[in-house]
Scaffold this motif. Structure first.
Motif, PDB file in Angstrom:
ATOM      1  N   ASP A 113       9.004   1.073 -15.479  1.00  0.00           N
ATOM      2  CA  ASP A 113       8.216   0.664 -14.320  1.00  0.00           C
ATOM      3  C   ASP A 113       8.771  -0.613 -13.688  1.00  0.00           C
ATOM      4  OD1 ASP A 113       6.371   2.773 -14.633  1.00  0.00           O
ATOM      5  OD2 ASP A 113       5.285   1.638 -16.163  1.00  0.00           O
ATOM      6  N   ARG A 114       9.142  -1.576 -14.521  1.00  0.00           N
ATOM      7  CA  ARG A 114       9.661  -2.846 -13.997  1.00  0.00           C
ATOM      8  C   ARG A 114      10.919  -2.617 -13.166  1.00  0.00           C
ATOM      9  NH1 ARG A 114       8.869  -8.194 -15.377  1.00  0.00           N
ATOM     10  NH2 ARG A 114       7.806  -7.720 -17.332  1.00  0.00           N
ATOM     11  N   TYR A 115      11.752  -1.661 -13.575  1.00  0.00           N
ATOM     12  CA  TYR A 115      12.980  -1.375 -12.843  1.00  0.00           C
ATOM     13  C   TYR A 115      12.668  -1.052 -11.378  1.00  0.00           C
ATOM     14  CZ  TYR A 115      17.471   0.733 -11.630  1.00  0.00           C
ATOM     15  OH  TYR A 115      18.672   1.016 -11.022  1.00  0.00           O
ATOM     16  N   LEU A 116      11.634  -0.236 -11.152  1.00  0.00           N
ATOM     17  CA  LEU A 116      11.275   0.131  -9.787  1.00  0.00           C
ATOM     18  C   LEU A 116      10.580  -1.016  -9.058  1.00  0.00           C
ATOM     19  CD1 LEU A 116       9.901   3.770 -10.352  1.00  0.00           C
ATOM     20  CD2 LEU A 116      12.223   3.068  -9.738  1.00  0.00           C
ATOM     21  N   ILE A 117       9.661  -1.692  -9.756  1.00  0.00           N
ATOM     22  CA  ILE A 117       8.882  -2.765  -9.126  1.00  0.00           C
ATOM     23  C   ILE A 117       9.793  -3.844  -8.570  1.00  0.00           C
ATOM     24  CG2 ILE A 117       7.221  -4.625  -9.550  1.00  0.00           C
ATOM     25  CD1 ILE A 117       5.990  -2.838 -11.722  1.00  0.00           C
ATOM     26  N   GLU A 118      10.713  -4.329  -9.408  1.00  0.00           N
ATOM     27  CA  GLU A 118      11.552  -5.459  -8.993  1.00  0.00           C
ATOM     28  C   GLU A 118      12.520  -5.091  -7.873  1.00  0.00           C
ATOM     29  OE1 GLU A 118      10.932  -8.347  -9.801  1.00  0.00           O
ATOM     30  OE2 GLU A 118       9.904  -8.322 -11.719  1.00  0.00           O
ATOM     31  N   ARG A 119      12.773  -3.814  -7.684  1.00  0.00           N
ATOM     32  CA  ARG A 119      13.673  -3.368  -6.619  1.00  0.00           C
ATOM     33  C   ARG A 119      12.914  -2.894  -5.389  1.00  0.00           C
ATOM     34  NH1 ARG A 119      15.682  -3.168 -11.353  1.00  0.00           N
ATOM     35  NH2 ARG A 119      17.926  -3.444 -11.760  1.00  0.00           N
ATOM     36  N   GLY A 120      11.584  -3.032  -5.427  1.00  0.00           N
ATOM     37  CA  GLY A 120      10.777  -2.627  -4.281  1.00  0.00           C
ATOM     38  C   GLY A 120      10.767  -1.138  -4.045  1.00  0.00           C
TER      39      GLY A 120
END
Length: 788
Positions: A113-120
């Motif tokens: 999830d963090r991978y997607l969040i931090e990349r918008g």
């Protein structure tokens, strides 16, 4: 692969050869493809001062490391990052640190999830691959990554419904509908046809199901209670028969699991499962009951092919034995109903817009706190801070809910309702309420002109507030969505803006702090009170009620409605109040006001009832005759007419009685005739109570309300007949009050207690309005009652 663009449907993380691997199934324009990303790490944060104690605890975990960072906590302490290259070491490290009492921040955010969040990446994603160079030639090893894209594909939706024996220990048929493709898989002999496929037993039935799903290749599986019943039963029967039931886009079998809260989850790779009930509720659709029959009739004007729920189970068994083609039609029609409900309510467009807005997966139920994280955390990190330990903010304060003014009971003419548009989000914008702003404002080193006072000693630094900017962007996007007629996007934005307040006051949010929620609600109280006072002092009108974000203004019974445009007057009031608030905020706080009061409605007649057995006015309960350009409309809020725990008798009686009184028409005869008709048995079909079971029946020990006693009677009867339990938590119980107490509608044996319905259903409805006319229900109907 460099041009591959798609929507992430499902995501998972796992260890492969001792390294973390992220998997995303992307729905592209051509189909679906799994994208694997290697080399990422799980991340959490600890205070740098805790590193000396933490390092010995994880030194033997080869995949873990601690690194100092140029970030700090909201308590202004330097933090270090805890990194892990595999999940096994990650979970072991978290367990050891938590056992040692070392505080962790953001440790619950999964790497996938963090991978997607931090990349918008909230919805669409583009796959990028870069080749590594070795000795002047391109290597065969590619570095795969995802970047944000606005692509939204069309999604294939498969509606699934099964029919079983009464004990759900054998599957009778499975209906599937995907666009123009539809088929019924039937367990046993039946006339084969274009839409019917006979199967020789359950094993063949499940094999055919897998083949059909692969052939139709849907992105979404939909149904009614599709996870908690259909998929759960399919998985159980497959496990019993020793079959790997693979319904996803890989070779992994279906897994159905139940959380501690009782919610069911389906695990598939490459396909999402959407339950119709949960999806409707999440999109803020409200129904008296959520059975497929009821919702279909409300939305579509048609229902199931077997209408009576009390004998539907037995009828299905009969059709299976005697009329298999009729059962197949019934099974397939349930699929059609679910598909048509999804289309009618625009549920998939809503979920897609929600995903674009918040990054929530399409099958996520609820998720307000996660959506807040998705919007807030990347901005917080870029500002140089990490989130606090989960729900560690101040929580010992008295924080009220929305403001509810003491009402002035009465039967009025000409009441205007003025409503603040998105009051709590506008308070956040106007008064710069924000977790980071609170941390910096209370630190004590900001210049006074940068500070905005809150409540409970909260102070906000307006220079660094993040949430007001997020709200402002959402607000602008919603206004644009309304202009474009995009109702799905407008609704998704409205829900998310309101959730930005709700999560701050809930311990399910990592930013929970009652100084934040209190600064919103208490400011709302202040705004409503001052608005009411200003209306009365400036215009001389009486404010008879106020509730959360609305004020009810009585113009006077002698208001010259024929000589003045009341609607234009209401809009004028709103404009002048908005200008007054802009002046107030600029002069008192040097702030720009985002408060926007709107003229909502004109009630030509309006009832504010008293509390029962009291002279005080009620709260959140009123009725009125609303006038607008389309004519007149009866509106009820919180009264019997809109409450599902009152009988249809009471609701219909209230609507008819109020309509007559509001229109100054004779009503005495109707009231007396209704009482006579009840005693004559002419309204028996309207006497059914429906109330929901909130906990297992056996949990009702000290207090057993009527619907529980009725439900227990039906459960005992079914047990005697060797049938499975009928009720589950959340189900609605239909019962009537008889001379022998409550009895379930399905087992009604005793005479109906008509006096109960007159005393408990008609009398309270009538006496909420008649005293304002100098009348009494008991005096009016006493002669009629004496006749029976």
């Amino acid at each position: 692969m460099a041009a591959l663009v798609g929507l992430p449907l499902t995501r998972r993380q796992r260890d492969v050869d001792g390294r973390l691997q992220l998997s995303y199934w992307l729905r592209t324009a051509e189909g679906a493809e799994e994208v694997l990303i290697d080399g990422e790490q799980s991340v959490a944060f600890i205070r740098s001062d805790d590193c000396a104690a933490a390092e010995p605890l994880i030194s033997d975990l080869k995949g873990c490391s601690l690194r100092p960072l140029s970030l700090q906590s909201l308590a202004h302490e330097p933090v270090s990052g805890l990194y892990a290259s595999n999940l096994a070491d990650w979970h072991e490290a978290l367990g050891r640190l938590q056992q040692a009492g070392i505080g962790l921040m953001e440790e619950d955010i999964r790497a996938v999830d963090r991978y997607l969040i931090e990349r918008g990446i909230f919805a669409g994603a583009r796959v990028v691959q870069s080749q590594t160079v070795d000795g002047g030639a391109s290597s065969t090893c590619a570095n795969t990554r995802l970047v944000r894209d606005d692509f939204i594909p069309g999604l294939r939706m498969l509606s699934l419904d099964i029919e079983t024996t009464l004990r759900a220990d054998r599957i009778l048929s499975i209906a599937l509908q995907c666009g123009d493709q539809e088929v019924v898989l039937f367990n046993g002999p039946i006339a084969a046809g274009e839409q019917i496929l006979p199967c020789a037993g359950e094993r063949a039935l499940l094999q055919a199901l897998m083949q059909q799903v692969r052939s139709m290749d849907p992105d979404l599986l939909i149904g009614w209670n599709v996870i908690g019943f259909d998929l759960r039963v399919l998985e159980q029967r497959a496990r019993t028969l020793g079959i790997r039931l693979c319904l996803g886009r890989d070779d992994q079998p279906l897994r159905v699991e139940q959380s501690q809260t009782g919610r069911w989850f389906a695990r598939l790779n490459g396909r999402l499962v959407l339950d119709g009930i949960d999806t409707l509720k999440g999109a803020t659709w409200h129904f008296e009951r959520y059975g497929l029959e009821f919702v279909a009739r409300e939305l579509l004007g048609r229902g199931k092919l077997i209408h009576n729920p009390s004998d539907r189970g037995e009828e299905i068994q009969r059709l299976y034995r005697e009329e298999p083609l009729a059962l197949a039609r019934y099974n397939l029609e349930d699929c059609h109903l679910v598909t048509d409900i999804f289309h009618k309510a625009e549920l998939v467009p809503y979920l897609l817009q929600r995903a674009r807005l918040t990054g929530l997966a399409l099958d996520k139920v609820g998720g307000s706190s996660q959506a807040f994280d998705n919007l807030y955390l990347p901005r917080l990190h870029r500002a140089g801070y990490v989130a606090p330990e989960y729900a560690s903010g101040q929580g010992d304060l008295e924080v009220p809910g929305g403001f509810v003014m003491d009402s002035r009971p009465g039967l009025y003419r000409h009441v205007l309702v003025l409503d603040f548009k998105s009051l709590y989000p506008s308070i956040i914008r106007s008064f710069q309420i924000d977790p980071l702003g609170l941390a910096l404002g209370t630190r004590g080193d900001a210049p006074s002109e940068a500070l905005v006072p809150g409540f409970h000693h909260a102070i906000f630094d307006r220079r660094h507030a993040l949430l007001p900017r997020i709200i402002e962007r959402l607000w602008q996007a919603r206004d644009q969505a309304k202009q474009d007629g995009n109702s799905a996007l407008s609704q998704a934005i409205k829900i998310q803006m309101n959730a930005c307040y709700g999560v701050l006051g809930s311990k399910v949010c990592r930013f929970f702090d009652q100084r934040l929620s209190g600064s919103i609600t208490l400011r709302g109280h202040q705004i409503l009170q001052q608005t009411a006072e200003h209306i009365e002092a400036t215009w001389g009108h009486t404010v008879i009620y106020g509730d959360t974000d609305s004020v009810f203004v009585w113009l006077g019974d002698d208001w010259p409605d024929t000589s003045r445009d009341t609607h234009a007057y209401g809009e004028q009031l709103a404009r002048e109040l908005n200008q007054w608030w802009r002046t107030q905020l600029r002069e008192r706080f040097d702030l720009d006001s985002a408060l926007e009061l709107q003229y909502e409605a004109h009630y030509s007649r309006f009832l504010m009832p008293r509390m029962r057995h009291s002279e005080k006015g009620s709260k959140k309960r009123y009725a009125g005759l609303k006038r607008d350009s389309d004519g007149e409309q009866l509106v009820f809020r919180g009264l019997e007419s809109v409450r599902t725990d009152w009988t249809p008798l009471a609701r219909q009686f209230q609507q008819e009685l109020y309509a007559l009184i509001f229109h100054d028409e004779p009503w005495h005869a109707m009231l007396k005739q209704r009482v006579e008709a009840v005693f004559a048995g002419q309204h028996d079909a309207e006497l059914v109570y429906r109330r929901r079971i909130r906990q297992p029946l056996e949990a009702y020990t000290r207090n057993r309300p009527p619907h529980v006693r009725a439900a227990q009677q039906l459960e005992n009867h079914r047990r005697e007949q060797g049938l499975p339990s009928y009720y589950a938590v959340g189900d609605s119980v239909a019962y009537l009050m008889t001379v022998n107490g409550p009895e379930p509608e399905e087992l009604l044996r005793s005479p109906i207690d008509y006096q109960h319905y007159v005393d408990k259903q008609l009398l309270p409805v009538a006496d909420s309005i008649l005293p304002f006319l100098g009348e009494s229900f008991a005096k009016l109907v006493a002669p009629q009652i004496d006749l029976f």
